[in-house]
Design an enzyme around this catalytic site. Structure first.
Site, PDB file in Angstrom:
ATOM      1  CG  HIS A   1     -80.539 -10.065  46.834  1.00 51.49           C
ATOM      2  ND1 HIS A   1     -80.129 -10.137  45.720  1.00 51.49           N
ATOM      3  CD2 HIS A   1     -80.953  -8.959  47.614  1.00 51.49           C
ATOM      4  CE1 HIS A   1     -80.374  -8.855  45.221  1.00 51.49           C
ATOM      5  NE2 HIS A   1     -81.660  -7.918  46.148  1.00 51.49           N
TER       6      HIS A   1
ATOM      7  CG  HIS B   1     -78.730  -5.156  43.333  1.00 53.04           C
ATOM      8  ND1 HIS B   1     -78.425  -5.886  43.063  1.00 53.04           N
ATOM      9  CD2 HIS B   1     -79.862  -5.118  43.836  1.00 53.04           C
ATOM     10  CE1 HIS B   1     -78.675  -5.760  45.137  1.00 53.04           C
ATOM     11  NE2 HIS B   1     -79.409  -5.428  44.593  1.00 53.04           N
TER      12      HIS B   1
ATOM     13  CD  GLU C   1     -85.292  -3.676  41.955  1.00 52.37           C
ATOM     14  OE1 GLU C   1     -86.195  -4.251  42.906  1.00 52.37           O
ATOM     15  OE2 GLU C   1     -84.156  -3.571  42.092  1.00 52.37           O
TER      16      GLU C   1
END
Length: 326
Positions: A9, A188, A191
């Site tokens: 990542h 993603h 988060e």
């Protein structure tokens, strides 16, 4: 002795050292001095401002040669941390504005720049990404570029950007396009949004890995599901801490996720923005959670198993993880 590491990542533009971007902007008479603090580091105080600074820094990268130079600079930094294999996110939006011909030129330049590093012990592969806050239509355009260049080097498709824009299902068409081209998938999630974002991303985009995903810890039923499915999380602790998601290393959930059977990996995300390196991530994790060399080697092996490269490349990289290569 430096342990060999696998990074899954890493945003290529986000890995650009500030001095590199300042020099490039100076060469082109681009005024982006406002994105740096008095010590010459990137300056931001929130995630949204980080995205603006990131895009301002990227504005200095305007040609395939710029990306070739960037690739060399980034791989030199990664090699210094003992990275043996790296998958980097690159976006057709930044590399040619979504135009296929231009994207091919950028990819060629990046590949050519990375090739000499392979015999030196660090292999690079690419994951094309759409930018979430650019919207679903642009995501389809990015997926089309990815489809046309899928192969032994461009091995995946993903999505970065502002997680608070839209819903995962809005981008399902783009991910379906990439999947049909044989690309592996990551996105993603978890988060800036909570556990439901991880669930929705797995269900609606059918990804192989989740970028970040750490807020899954807020729902232990989801944690159990991730462990059972074998879903891999691309954890970036230093990034999460720098952006204020967690107050310190000992409060980061990576250790608890690992303890509960989730397949976690370690990456840097945008290392100069967050004052980190892969070596520093390993050191901080060892200090915070008493992770020894055996644990860190296991994390690296998990990352290699989850890498999107072909089997021949994986077997070659595996030899670099053996103790004699540390």
């Amino acid at each position: 002795m430096m342990l060999p590491k696998i990074e899954l990542h890493l945003h290529l533009e986000g890995a650009a050292p500030p001095a590199f971007i300042r020099g490039l902007a100076r060469e082109k008479s681009i005024d982006i001095n406002g994105i740096f603090d008095e010590r010459g580091r990137y300056r931001f105080d929130s995630f949204r401002q980080f995205l603006k600074v990131y895009e301002a820094a990227t504005s200095a990268l305007t040609t395939p040669d710029d990306y070739a130079r960037l690739t060399r600079a980034v791989l030199e930094e990664s090699a210094a941390s003992g990275v043996a294999y790296c998958e980097t996110f690159i976006s057709p939006d930044f590399c040619g504005g979504g135009d296929l011909g231009a994207w091919q030129d950028y990819l060629h330049a990046i590949r050519e720049a990375a090739a000499p590093f392979d015999p030196q012990g660090i292999t690079l592969r690419g994951i094309a990404t759409c930018i979430r806050h650019f919207g679903p239509d642009r995501a389809r355009q990015a997926a089309r570029c990815a489809m046309e260049t899928a192969g032994d080097w461009l091995v995946g498709f993903g999505m970065g950007g502002d997680e608070n824009t839209g819903q995962p299902k809005d981008y399902a068409y783009a991910f379906d396009m990439a999947r049909e081209a044989g690309l592996r998938l990551t996105a993603h999630a978890g988060e800036w949004r909570g556990p439901d974002a991880v669930r929705d991303t797995i269900r609606d985009l059918r990804v192989d890995r989740i970028g970040h995903g750490v807020r899954a810890i807020e729902d232990l039923a989801l944690v159990d599901e991730l462990a059972e499915r074998g879903t891999v999380l691309e954890c970036c602790p230093g990034s999460n801490i720098a952006l204020g998601l967690y107050p310190g290393w000992r409060r980061h959930p990576i250790n608890e996720l690992d303890r509960r059977g989730v397949r976690v990996t370690v990456s840097t995300d945008d290392p100069p923005f967050f004052d980190t390196t892969m070596a520093r991530e390993y050191d901080r994790l060892a200090e915070a959670f008493d992770w020894d060399d055996g644990q860190l080697r296991r994390i690296a092996r998990t990352a290699l198993d989850a890498a999107f490269c072909d089997g021949e490349t994986r077997a070659r990289i595996l030899k670099r993880l053996e103790p004699g290569h540390a």
